[in-house]
Design an enzyme around this catalytic site. Structure first.
Site, mmCIF file in Angstrom:
data_model
loop_
_atom_site.group_PDB
_atom_site.id
_atom_site.type_symbol
_atom_site.label_atom_id
_atom_site.label_comp_id
_atom_site.label_asym_id
_atom_site.label_seq_id
_atom_site.Cartn_x
_atom_site.Cartn_y
_atom_site.Cartn_z
ATOM 1 N N VAL A 1 -0.927 -7.133 -13.836
ATOM 2 C CA VAL A 1 0.271 -7.542 -14.574
ATOM 3 C C VAL A 1 1.151 -8.436 -13.691
ATOM 4 O O VAL A 1 1.688 -9.451 -14.137
ATOM 5 C CB VAL A 1 1.074 -6.289 -15.015
ATOM 6 C CG1 VAL A 1 2.384 -6.684 -15.675
ATOM 7 C CG2 VAL A 1 0.244 -5.412 -15.937
ATOM 8 N N LYS B 1 -12.358 6.793 -7.953
ATOM 9 C CA LYS B 1 -11.507 6.663 -6.768
ATOM 10 C C LYS B 1 -12.141 7.266 -5.513
ATOM 11 O O LYS B 1 -11.837 6.818 -4.412
ATOM 12 C CB LYS B 1 -10.147 7.282 -7.042
ATOM 13 C CG LYS B 1 -9.332 6.489 -8.067
ATOM 14 C CD LYS B 1 -7.955 7.082 -8.191
ATOM 15 C CE LYS B 1 -7.085 6.253 -9.115
ATOM 16 N NZ LYS B 1 -5.705 6.723 -9.083
ATOM 17 N N LEU C 1 2.350 11.002 1.183
ATOM 18 C CA LEU C 1 3.256 10.288 2.091
ATOM 19 C C LEU C 1 4.659 10.348 1.498
ATOM 20 O O LEU C 1 4.837 10.133 0.303
ATOM 21 C CB LEU C 1 2.787 8.842 2.272
ATOM 22 C CG LEU C 1 1.350 8.701 2.803
ATOM 23 C CD1 LEU C 1 0.935 7.240 2.841
ATOM 24 C CD2 LEU C 1 1.226 9.311 4.187
ATOM 25 N N GLU D 1 -5.146 14.146 -1.225
ATOM 26 C CA GLU D 1 -4.670 13.245 -0.169
ATOM 27 C C GLU D 1 -3.387 13.796 0.412
ATOM 28 O O GLU D 1 -2.618 14.478 -0.272
ATOM 29 C CB GLU D 1 -4.323 11.868 -0.776
ATOM 30 C CG GLU D 1 -5.486 10.954 -0.921
ATOM 31 C CD GLU D 1 -5.103 9.613 -1.535
ATOM 32 O OE1 GLU D 1 -3.928 9.407 -1.910
ATOM 33 O OE2 GLU D 1 -6.004 8.775 -1.632
ATOM 34 N N ARG E 1 -9.496 -6.416 -11.396
ATOM 35 C CA ARG E 1 -9.062 -7.261 -12.517
ATOM 36 C C ARG E 1 -7.803 -8.001 -12.107
ATOM 37 O O ARG E 1 -7.275 -7.790 -11.030
ATOM 38 C CB ARG E 1 -8.753 -6.363 -13.721
ATOM 39 C CG ARG E 1 -7.733 -5.294 -13.343
ATOM 40 C CD ARG E 1 -7.185 -4.549 -14.519
ATOM 41 N NE ARG E 1 -6.491 -3.346 -14.128
ATOM 42 C CZ ARG E 1 -5.238 -3.270 -13.706
ATOM 43 N NH1 ARG E 1 -4.509 -4.371 -13.607
ATOM 44 N NH2 ARG E 1 -4.688 -2.134 -13.351
HETATM 45 P P1 ADP Z 1 -2.986 4.880 -10.599
HETATM 46 O O1 ADP Z 1 -4.433 4.514 -10.601
HETATM 47 O O2 ADP Z 1 -2.666 5.939 -11.605
HETATM 48 O O3 ADP Z 1 -2.074 3.705 -10.653
HETATM 49 P P2 ADP Z 1 -2.652 5.082 -7.682
HETATM 50 O O4 ADP Z 1 -3.632 5.798 -6.843
HETATM 51 O O5 ADP Z 1 -2.675 3.592 -7.656
HETATM 52 O O6 ADP Z 1 -2.754 5.625 -9.194
HETATM 53 O O7 ADP Z 1 -1.184 5.556 -7.307
HETATM 54 C C1 ADP Z 1 -0.056 5.132 -8.045
HETATM 55 C C2 ADP Z 1 1.223 5.470 -7.313
HETATM 56 O O8 ADP Z 1 1.292 6.873 -7.022
HETATM 57 C C3 ADP Z 1 1.376 4.804 -5.967
HETATM 58 O O9 ADP Z 1 1.896 3.493 -6.066
HETATM 59 C C4 ADP Z 1 2.368 5.747 -5.307
HETATM 60 O O10 ADP Z 1 3.661 5.539 -5.815
HETATM 61 C C5 ADP Z 1 1.909 7.115 -5.761
HETATM 62 N N1 ADP Z 1 0.924 7.697 -4.807
HETATM 63 C C6 ADP Z 1 -0.416 7.640 -4.887
HETATM 64 N N2 ADP Z 1 -1.015 8.246 -3.828
HETATM 65 C C7 ADP Z 1 -0.026 8.726 -3.044
HETATM 66 C C8 ADP Z 1 0.042 9.432 -1.777
HETATM 67 N N3 ADP Z 1 -1.069 9.798 -1.113
HETATM 68 N N4 ADP Z 1 1.257 9.717 -1.269
HETATM 69 C C9 ADP Z 1 2.394 9.372 -1.926
HETATM 70 N N5 ADP Z 1 2.412 8.708 -3.099
HETATM 71 C C10 ADP Z 1 1.237 8.378 -3.664
#
Ligand code: ADP
Length: 450
Positions: free
Chosen positions: A294, A116, A203, A200, A291
């Site tokens: 779902v 990431k 939010l 990060e 990829r």
């Molecule tokens: P994963 O790879 O485990 O799916 P992601 O980075 O895609 O992780 O994040 C999954 C979910 O986590 C996001 O859809 C959101 O709901 C929450 N999330 C991730 N980063 C943040 C952030 N910086 N602020 C608030 N919520 C976050």
């Protein structure tokens, strides 16, 4: 074009790929564990090979067994579905070393996006807006505390190798930092074998908006709009829709172009999803999935295209069958994930299906590997079906979803179907007024799910 492909997956996604292959006149080969000998994907494929015992490690994740199955059957290409080996760069390399084709992106792209931190750096360079945060990995708690002060609380600590909602911890204040940092690291280490974490800005009221992209590996790429997947439990999606109720046409065109240009720039091949958090009119990149997702059927619903067919086409060296100009949105689509889980805690509920009836009618699609008498094995994930509806607009799609859910019968195990019946009574769901925290609050209030 390939004559025969192997599907390195199971369940509904294996059926999804078999269906596309059959329409293209391609012979399909299923692989399965001993626990899946009677599974629908095995019954539906043209050929099948048993690749090991129930444990995923020894079957669906066993690269030597999958390569051997290709060699035995003469399959020329492998579709990985989602999960399992779909984002494993080493797998792609081995496939290529055996003179076979991976139906998906290159090993290099999977590697970049699988980490990431590297993904964020790459996207930043490509002009994609990112969530403010640490510059790369954060080695110590002291560094984490300093960065927390700099960007301002709350913050989220994320494992760079994380996925599936694992390896993420929120620190509301400086006092939370040490615990959150150590837990995210420990989860990264135990789930993904990598304890590197980054930070990060957290939010507080964003929506999860993701852009579907597609590239031909020859410098051309398009976007297929967004999906709103904000209704989540423990960072896992349960209800997805397209187009996003909060996204305007000009926002879609703007962020879509940024994503498509980025993909063209890196010569991306195949389907990909660029995930953003969206708050106050701004998009913030969080990660890219290299990829098929779902929830891809909602995009297929509104654009009327078959994304798996396109994946197979470009993997075989053909062009995409669409251009940005002829991709037009038609109506609205919603998907709900039917899991074999017991409410209120969503505990897995494997077992025998005593009765199954799939809904039908105009605008209804049921992607599921269930059948009457099928026994859901306890070894794999709990997704047993996806109900996807399409309507001319959002209200029509919602009415259709309610009607279709009423027709759907899955007896013998507990499922998440009652959750969707309840959600369709909620004003915020009906108006599309929700963010990534809405469902967790609702579950807490209505089901006592902590
Ligand atoms: P994963 O790879 O485990 O799916 P992601 O980075 O895609 O992780 O994040 C999954 C979910 O986590 C996001 O859809 C959101 O709901 C929450 N999330 C991730 N980063 C943040 C952030 N910086 N602020 C608030 N919520 C976050």
């Amino acid at each position: 074009m390939f004559k025969k492909i192997l599907i390195a997956n199971r369940g509904e996604i294996a059926l999804r790929v078999i269906r596309a292959a059959r329409e293209m006149g391609i012979v399909s080969v299923a692989v399965h564990s001993t626990a899946d000998s009677d599974a629908m994907h095995v019954r539906m494929a043209d050929e099948s090979v048993c690749i090991g015992p129930p444990s995923s490690q020894q079957s669906y994740l066993s690269i030597p067994s999958i390569i051997a199955a290709c060699e035995i059957t003469g399959a020329e290409a492998i579709h990985p579905g989602y999960g399992f080996l779909s984002e494993n760069a080493g797998f792609v390399q081995i496939i290529e070393d055996h003179g076979l084709t991976f139906i998906g992106p290159t090993a290099a792209h999977i590697r970049i996006m699988g980490d990431k931190i590297t993904a964020k750096d790459t996207m930043k360079e490509l002009g994609v807006p990112c969530v403010p945060g640490s510059d790369g990995g954060v080695p110590t708690v002291e560094d984490a505390k300093r960065i927390g002060e700099e960007i301002g609380y709350p913050v989220i600590i994320k494992a760079t190798a994380g996925g599936g909602g694992k390896g993420m911890k929120v620190a509301q204040t400086a006092a939370d930092m040490e615990r959150a940092f150590m837990t995210a690291r420990a989860e990264g280490k135990s789930n993904f074998g990598n304890d590197e974490v980054y930070i990060e800005k957290y939010l507080t009221t964003p929506r999860h908006i993701e852009i579907q992209v597609f590239g031909d590996g020859k410098g051309r790429a398009v976007h297929l709009g967004e999906r709103d997947c904000s209704l989540q439990r423990r960072h896992q999606k349960v209800f997805e829709e397209a187009p996003g109720p909060s996204i305007t046409e000009s926002e879609r065109a703007r962020i879509g172009k940024v994503c498509a240009d980025a993909m063209a720039n890196i010569n991306y091949i195949g389907a990909g999803t660029i995930e953003f958090l969206y708050e106050n009119g701004e998009f913030y990149f969080i990660e890219m999935n290299t990829r098929l997702q779902v929830e891809h059927p909602v995009t297929e619903g509104i654009f009327g295209v078959d994304l798996v067919r396109e994946q197979i086409r470009v993997a075989s060296g053909m062009d995409m069958s669409f251009t940005q100009e002829n991709l037009k949105i038609n109506g609205h689509a919603i998907e709900v994930r039917i899991n074999a889980e017991k409410l209120p805690n969503f505990s897995p509920c494997p077992g025998k299906i005593t009765q199954y009836h799939a809904p039908g009618g105009l605008g209804v699609r049921m992607d599921s590997a269930l059948y009457d008498g099928y026994s859901i094995p306890p070894y794999y994930d709990s997704l047993i079906g996806k109900l996807i509806v399409h309507g001319r607009d959002r209200p029509e799609a919602l009415a259709r979803l309610k009607r279709a859910l009423g027709e759907l019968i899955v007896d013998g195990v507990d499922t998440t179907i009652p959750l969707f019946h309840a959600l369709l009574e909620e004003k915020d769901v009906l108006t599309g007024d929700y963010n990534i925290h809405w469902l967790e609050h609702w579950l807490e209030t209505n089901l006592g799910d902590a």
